[in-house]
Design a protein around this motif. Structure first.
Motif, short mmCIF file in Angstrom:
data_model
loop_
_atom_site.label_atom_id
_atom_site.label_comp_id
_atom_site.label_asym_id
_atom_site.label_seq_id
_atom_site.Cartn_x
_atom_site.Cartn_y
_atom_site.Cartn_z
N VAL A 10 0.85 -1.19 0.00
CA VAL A 10 0.00 0.00 0.00
C VAL A 10 0.89 1.24 0.00
CG1 VAL A 10 -1.70 1.33 1.31
CG2 VAL A 10 -1.85 -1.17 1.25
N TYR A 11 0.62 2.15 -0.95
CA TYR A 11 1.32 3.43 -0.95
C TYR A 11 0.35 4.51 -1.41
CZ TYR A 11 4.73 7.10 -1.94
OH TYR A 11 5.42 8.29 -1.96
N ASN A 12 -0.07 5.37 -0.49
CA ASN A 12 -0.97 6.49 -0.79
C ASN A 12 -2.25 6.01 -1.49
OD1 ASN A 12 0.97 8.18 0.31
ND2 ASN A 12 1.72 8.92 -1.67
N GLU A 13 -2.97 5.12 -0.83
CA GLU A 13 -4.20 4.57 -1.40
C GLU A 13 -5.40 4.82 -0.49
OE1 GLU A 13 -4.51 3.43 -4.31
OE2 GLU A 13 -2.58 2.64 -4.99
N GLU A 14 -5.45 5.98 0.16
CA GLU A 14 -6.48 6.24 1.15
C GLU A 14 -7.91 6.07 0.61
OE1 GLU A 14 -5.94 10.24 2.48
OE2 GLU A 14 -6.41 11.14 0.54
N ASP A 15 -8.13 6.39 -0.64
CA ASP A 15 -9.48 6.31 -1.20
C ASP A 15 -9.89 4.89 -1.54
OD1 ASP A 15 -9.89 9.08 -1.08
OD2 ASP A 15 -8.89 9.38 -3.00
N ASN A 16 -8.94 3.97 -1.57
CA ASN A 16 -9.23 2.60 -2.00
C ASN A 16 -9.31 1.58 -0.86
OD1 ASN A 16 -9.19 3.31 -4.76
ND2 ASN A 16 -6.97 3.05 -4.86
N LEU A 17 -8.81 1.93 0.31
CA LEU A 17 -8.54 0.91 1.31
C LEU A 17 -9.79 0.26 1.89
CD1 LEU A 17 -5.49 2.50 3.13
CD2 LEU A 17 -5.50 0.62 1.48
N LEU A 18 -10.82 1.02 2.15
CA LEU A 18 -12.03 0.43 2.73
C LEU A 18 -12.67 -0.54 1.73
CD1 LEU A 18 -13.65 3.49 4.56
CD2 LEU A 18 -12.22 1.66 5.51
N GLU A 19 -12.77 -0.13 0.47
CA GLU A 19 -13.33 -1.03 -0.54
C GLU A 19 -12.42 -2.23 -0.77
OE1 GLU A 19 -14.95 -1.01 -5.17
OE2 GLU A 19 -14.53 0.89 -4.13
N LEU A 20 -11.11 -2.01 -0.72
CA LEU A 20 -10.15 -3.11 -0.87
C LEU A 20 -10.39 -4.17 0.21
CD1 LEU A 20 -7.44 -4.26 -2.14
CD2 LEU A 20 -6.30 -3.02 -0.28
N HIS A 21 -10.47 -3.72 1.45
CA HIS A 21 -10.69 -4.64 2.56
C HIS A 21 -12.01 -5.38 2.42
CE1 HIS A 21 -12.44 -5.35 6.65
NE2 HIS A 21 -11.33 -6.07 6.75
N ARG A 22 -13.05 -4.65 2.07
CA ARG A 22 -14.37 -5.26 1.91
C ARG A 22 -14.37 -6.29 0.78
NH1 ARG A 22 -16.84 -0.96 1.76
NH2 ARG A 22 -17.01 -0.64 -0.49
N SER A 23 -13.74 -5.97 -0.33
CA SER A 23 -13.76 -6.88 -1.48
C SER A 23 -12.95 -8.14 -1.20
CB SER A 23 -13.24 -6.18 -2.73
OG SER A 23 -11.87 -5.82 -2.60
N ILE A 24 -11.82 -8.00 -0.52
CA ILE A 24 -11.02 -9.19 -0.18
C ILE A 24 -11.79 -10.06 0.81
CG2 ILE A 24 -8.91 -10.03 0.91
CD1 ILE A 24 -7.49 -7.54 -0.15
N THR A 25 -12.34 -9.44 1.83
CA THR A 25 -13.08 -10.19 2.85
C THR A 25 -14.27 -10.93 2.25
OG1 THR A 25 -12.45 -8.57 4.54
CG2 THR A 25 -14.31 -10.01 5.04
N ASP A 26 -15.04 -10.25 1.42
CA ASP A 26 -16.19 -10.89 0.78
C ASP A 26 -15.77 -12.04 -0.12
OD1 ASP A 26 -17.85 -9.10 2.02
OD2 ASP A 26 -18.14 -7.81 0.27
N ALA A 27 -14.60 -11.91 -0.75
CA ALA A 27 -14.15 -12.94 -1.68
C ALA A 27 -13.67 -14.21 -0.98
CB ALA A 27 -13.02 -12.39 -2.56
N VAL A 28 -13.04 -14.06 0.20
CA VAL A 28 -12.36 -15.22 0.79
C VAL A 28 -13.05 -15.81 2.01
CG1 VAL A 28 -10.15 -14.29 -0.03
CG2 VAL A 28 -10.84 -13.86 2.33
N LYS A 29 -13.93 -15.06 2.67
CA LYS A 29 -14.41 -15.48 3.99
C LYS A 29 -15.16 -16.81 3.98
CE LYS A 29 -18.62 -12.63 3.78
NZ LYS A 29 -19.37 -11.53 4.42
N ASP A 30 -15.84 -17.12 2.90
CA ASP A 30 -16.60 -18.37 2.83
C ASP A 30 -15.92 -19.43 1.96
OD1 ASP A 30 -18.67 -17.34 4.43
OD2 ASP A 30 -19.60 -16.38 2.67
N LYS A 31 -14.70 -19.12 1.49
CA LYS A 31 -14.02 -20.03 0.57
C LYS A 31 -12.88 -20.81 1.21
CE LYS A 31 -16.29 -19.02 -3.28
NZ LYS A 31 -15.61 -18.28 -4.35
N VAL A 32 -12.33 -20.29 2.32
CA VAL A 32 -11.20 -20.96 2.98
C VAL A 32 -11.48 -21.06 4.47
CG1 VAL A 32 -9.45 -20.32 1.27
CG2 VAL A 32 -9.96 -18.77 3.16
N ASP A 33 -10.87 -22.04 5.11
CA ASP A 33 -11.09 -22.25 6.55
C ASP A 33 -10.49 -21.13 7.38
OD1 ASP A 33 -12.37 -24.64 5.98
OD2 ASP A 33 -10.54 -25.82 6.15
N SER A 34 -9.34 -20.60 6.96
CA SER A 34 -8.69 -19.52 7.70
C SER A 34 -7.91 -18.65 6.73
CB SER A 34 -7.76 -20.09 8.78
OG SER A 34 -6.79 -20.95 8.19
N TYR A 35 -7.87 -17.37 7.03
CA TYR A 35 -7.17 -16.44 6.14
C TYR A 35 -6.68 -15.24 6.93
CZ TYR A 35 -11.26 -13.36 6.28
OH TYR A 35 -12.27 -12.52 6.70
#
Length: 239
Positions: A10-35
């Protein structure tokens, strides 16, 4: 052991970080046992550091690493790989151009190969950008003897052993597939989506990136000629 680590410089991505976190979480939370989501703050000068700390405070899956100063993408990639704990490691950028759901487009190939490189489709770049990039890739493949079409694709997936084998120097985050092959691992490319940037702009100047890329490929070729390769036919048995 954690099943999947998602490592993001991450380098100067303040406008992207909340959506980044949400998109990663939504993508992986039900697909792997732990992440875990490993976010490496490369000395950002905007509000990124504070946003990252808040994400880590509210989500136990988030691990944040802060650099004292801006050190470059290779340093951030290296730190993220070393601090991650997953059996599998996905690497992506923070600019929202990669779709974290594509991690699971790459994952079925792990087992057959050790490292899966995303090959970007629909990148949306102009011919003025695409043509020099294609020429650079052709020259790189000719010099390295590889057949990687998208060296600089941000989305990659690798086994833990591959990440542990890397000893990176500045600029070498662009050559992870080649370095994996040099270290004895198998690599394949798989097509992934690539989206337009929503916020901000690229942190890399085109001319600077092109010049540095040619210098880096010369170094890679020199390293390839000096790789130590041997097979042990027999050795003394321990008493």
């Amino acid at each position: 052991m954690i099943k999947l680590s998602v490592v993001v410089p991450v380098y100067n991505e303040e406008d992207n970080l909340l959506e980044l976190h949400r998109s990663i979480t939504d993508a992986v939370k039900d697909k792997v046992d732990s992440y875990e989501i490993v976010l490496v703050d490369d000395g950002s000068r905007d509000r990124s550091a504070g946003i990252l700390d808040e994400l880590a405070r509210t989500d136990r899956a988030v691990k944040v690493i802060h650099f004292e100063k801006h050190c470059g993408q290779t340093a951030a990639v290296s730190a993220g790989l070393k601090q991650s704990g997953g059996e599998l490691i996905a690497l992506m950028d923070a600019d929202l151009r990669s779709d974290p759901r594509d991690i699971f487009r790459l994952m079925p190939f792990i087992g057959r190969v050790d490292f899966v490189n995303g090959k970007r489709m629909n990148a949306g770049k102009s011919l003025l950008y695409k043509l020099p990039a294609q020429v650079r890739s052709m020259i790189r493949n000719w010099l390295t003897g590889e057949h990687i079409r998208d060296f600089i694709s941000p989305l990659k997936l690798m086994r833990r052993e591959v990440a542990d084998s890397f000893h990176l120097y500045n600029g070498m985050h662009r050559y992870l597939p080649t370095l994996a092959i040099m270290n004895g691992f198998s690599v394949i490319e798989v097509s992934v989506t690539h989206r337009k940037r929503k916020h901000g702009s690229s942190k890399n100047a085109f001319i600077k990136r092109t010049f540095a890329g040619f210098l880096d490929v010369v170094v890679i070729c020199m390293l390839k000629k000096r790789v130590i390769r041997y097979r042990i036919r027999s050795s003394p048995n321990p008493e």
